[in-house]
Design an enzyme around this catalytic site. Sequence first.
Site, mmCIF file in Angstrom:
data_model
loop_
_atom_site.group_PDB
_atom_site.id
_atom_site.type_symbol
_atom_site.label_atom_id
_atom_site.label_comp_id
_atom_site.label_asym_id
_atom_site.label_seq_id
_atom_site.Cartn_x
_atom_site.Cartn_y
_atom_site.Cartn_z
ATOM 1 N N ASP A 148 25.692 15.115 104.831
ATOM 2 C CA ASP A 148 25.153 15.127 106.170
ATOM 3 C C ASP A 148 23.984 16.114 106.169
ATOM 4 O O ASP A 148 23.735 16.813 105.188
ATOM 5 C CB ASP A 148 26.238 15.496 107.192
ATOM 6 C CG ASP A 148 25.877 14.996 108.578
ATOM 7 O OD1 ASP A 148 26.769 14.802 109.403
ATOM 8 O OD2 ASP A 148 24.664 14.785 108.842
HETATM 9 C C1 GLC Z 1 23.266 14.478 111.952
HETATM 10 C C2 GLC Z 1 24.616 13.811 112.079
HETATM 11 C C3 GLC Z 1 24.723 12.550 111.298
HETATM 12 C C4 GLC Z 1 23.361 11.887 111.212
HETATM 13 C C5 GLC Z 1 22.479 12.776 110.359
HETATM 14 C C6 GLC Z 1 21.059 12.219 110.241
HETATM 15 O O1 GLC Z 1 23.397 15.868 111.984
HETATM 16 O O2 GLC Z 1 25.781 14.582 111.825
HETATM 17 O O3 GLC Z 1 25.700 11.730 111.955
HETATM 18 O O4 GLC Z 1 23.465 10.600 110.633
HETATM 19 O O5 GLC Z 1 22.440 14.105 110.847
HETATM 20 O O6 GLC Z 1 20.430 12.282 111.474
#
Ligand code: GLC
Length: 741
Positions: free
Chosen positions: A276
């Site tokens: 993430d």
């Molecule tokens: C965010 C979220 C995730 C998302 C990623 C890209 O912090 O936790 O669900 O897909 O970053 O934006």
Amino acid sequence: MNLKSFILPAALALSALCASADAAMESKIDNLLSRMTLEEKIGQLNQLSGYGYAPAMVGQIKAGVVGSILNDVDPVTVNKLQRVAVDSTRLGIPLVFARDVIHGFKTIFPIPLGQAASWNPAIVEQGARIAADEASSAGVRWTFSPMLDIARDARWGRIAEGFGEDPYLTSVLGVAMVKGYQGDDLANPSSIAACAKHFAGYGASESGKDYNTTWIPEMQLRDVYLPPFKAAADAGAATFMCSFNDINGVPSSGNRHLLRDILRGEWGYDGLMVSDWGSIQQMIPHGFSADLRQAAEQAIAAGVDMDMEGYAFISHLKELVESGSVSMADVDNAVRNVLRLKYRLGLFDNPYVDEANANRFFLPASLDAATRAVQECAILLKNDNNVLPLKKGVKVAVIGPMADARHDQNGTWSFDMEKDRSVTPLESLRKLLGSKNVIYAPGVKYSRDRSTEGFAEALDAARQADVVIAFVGEEAVLSGEAHSRVDITLPGAQKELLQELAKAGKPLVTVYQTGRPMAIAQDAAVSDAVLYSYHAGTMAGPGLANLLTGAAVPSGHLPTVLPRMSGQTPLYYAHKNTGRPAEGITLIDDIDLEAGQTSTGCTSYFLDAGDGPLYPFGYGLSYTTFDYAAPVLSASEMGPDGSITVTCRVTNTGSREGAEVAQLYVRDMVGSLIRPVKELKGFEKFSLKPGESRDVTFTLNAADLGFHLLDNSYVVEPGDFQLWVAPNSAAGEPVAFKIVK
Ligand code: GLC
């Protein structure tokens, strides 16, 4: 040649063809890998957020330090950046462009929690297919969706992004979303790679506070939180994303047991695991990594393939490999997974988006599909005296901050929506009823507005109308990532507004648009009808107005319980019975003065909230009624490898055609570990005309009635069971059956 003698050879030939295609792809991957330098390999493991054709990004691509870019959604820019990767790097490995396309790209569908309320996989799949077509026409080939986190705490803002509290419902709908995004052929330019996230256990964040720690015994992880991810892996989800949270002290980005033992070892998953955003680097504040070097070492060893905006791999993997701290094999495996995604997407053969056919947005068929989704995703919770559907010629007062909220009706994670394309409930009601029959007074300016200045005008409008329709709820920013709330009642002065409107003495219809299950007991008490919707997207207006006027019939059912009070959370239907289940409930206002200590009984309930939800999981009304006959079993017992069929006749006993969701619940009465009082094991949604009946049949496999023990083994234990076929988790009469040795 008869059919059977044709099918088998054809199936064998097809599987052989697939195997040879896979073998050919693996051979290309190995060949490419063998020609890559360590720096080029590490570059493939780095994902950066891009905003336009920036010189810095161009430089990084040319330097071979980028494997994927997220957030660029202009097709011309995407192609220009892609040309740099293909034409200006030694090996010309294409980039994969990604974006959070969570419930639509331009045509915004109801938030996933709302789509779950449809209990209709076809609605979810169609929404994802439309999102994929729109997003891919802008250059996006990878979305970070579906979010499969089981969530049982309505305080958690990200409950908006998933399919609710139940593993079975989430599994079915998650698979539908994967199929919608990826289509029949991931290499088709209109297909986008799905991403099963957040792996795993994120929805168990303590106290519903986002990014918080979780404590999940592994057998509960396997019984509750992992099944939707296993279903997505089995359905061919091309990628996974590891979660921010720790499970029992181990952050998922460094959790080898989760990412290697379970995902790769037990499940045999061969897709890509992306971190993430910064989650590798965040193992430092977690207190799991001393520094970014250690975080990189832990993450690559645990099985993270790509580092999203963490700069851990690009900063430290070279030295880690050269010093022997990280094996080249681990790096090669990660690179293979990245290259496999790019091959599966067809990017080596067709890296560019077709600019002549780009930006396919807001097609009429897409808007119609979005309207139908809204209609299936709203839940009729209350309809006293059949105040709904609205009668012809009725004059309505439209009140509330969500009546004309072009931005907020799209909900969280709708980055690319265009609010001017939103059609609001106010607009649609004016169109359907005639502007002269609609009096509008917001009452409050936005959901958090605490001012009561607008109350008088709202009350005056209510007094002039035959029916009052209050559109209430949450602004989009009050749910989603980092947006948890402790008080899950209506924000601002909305609760007071509803109490004030009730004084007008007119039928009050309360329509919600929220990002979470809310505690609405006091609102419902003064409402004659309650239509509960989650943020419903671009076509919230037509969808909700069609339901209110009867042009469409409500068929939504709750994907979570609705608690009576905020303090009841976490709250869910598949709970344990405890040794003292609630009975003889005495509520706080009914307790005598100087009451004796045991006068309120000694069972499991709250003095101020009683026990259980205001509305149960699976609940939803219609404009017609349905009758369920007693379920009929093909047998009253089965062995541990056996199955029985369960048939239940459902009849439309009302005067309108409507859709019903028949739900199959099971209870294991006695287990070597205590089992939940009910678990959803099947459902079917179907329409019935007035007077029409349907025999709904489920196949119940004993193998699906097991659970994990403390040693993580999965067992199906013989004993007594009960089952229900019912319209929700609190209805129906049980039928007994046994599993025998
Ligand atoms: C965010 C979220 C995730 C998302 C990623 C890209 O912090 O936790 O669900 O897909 O970053 O934006």
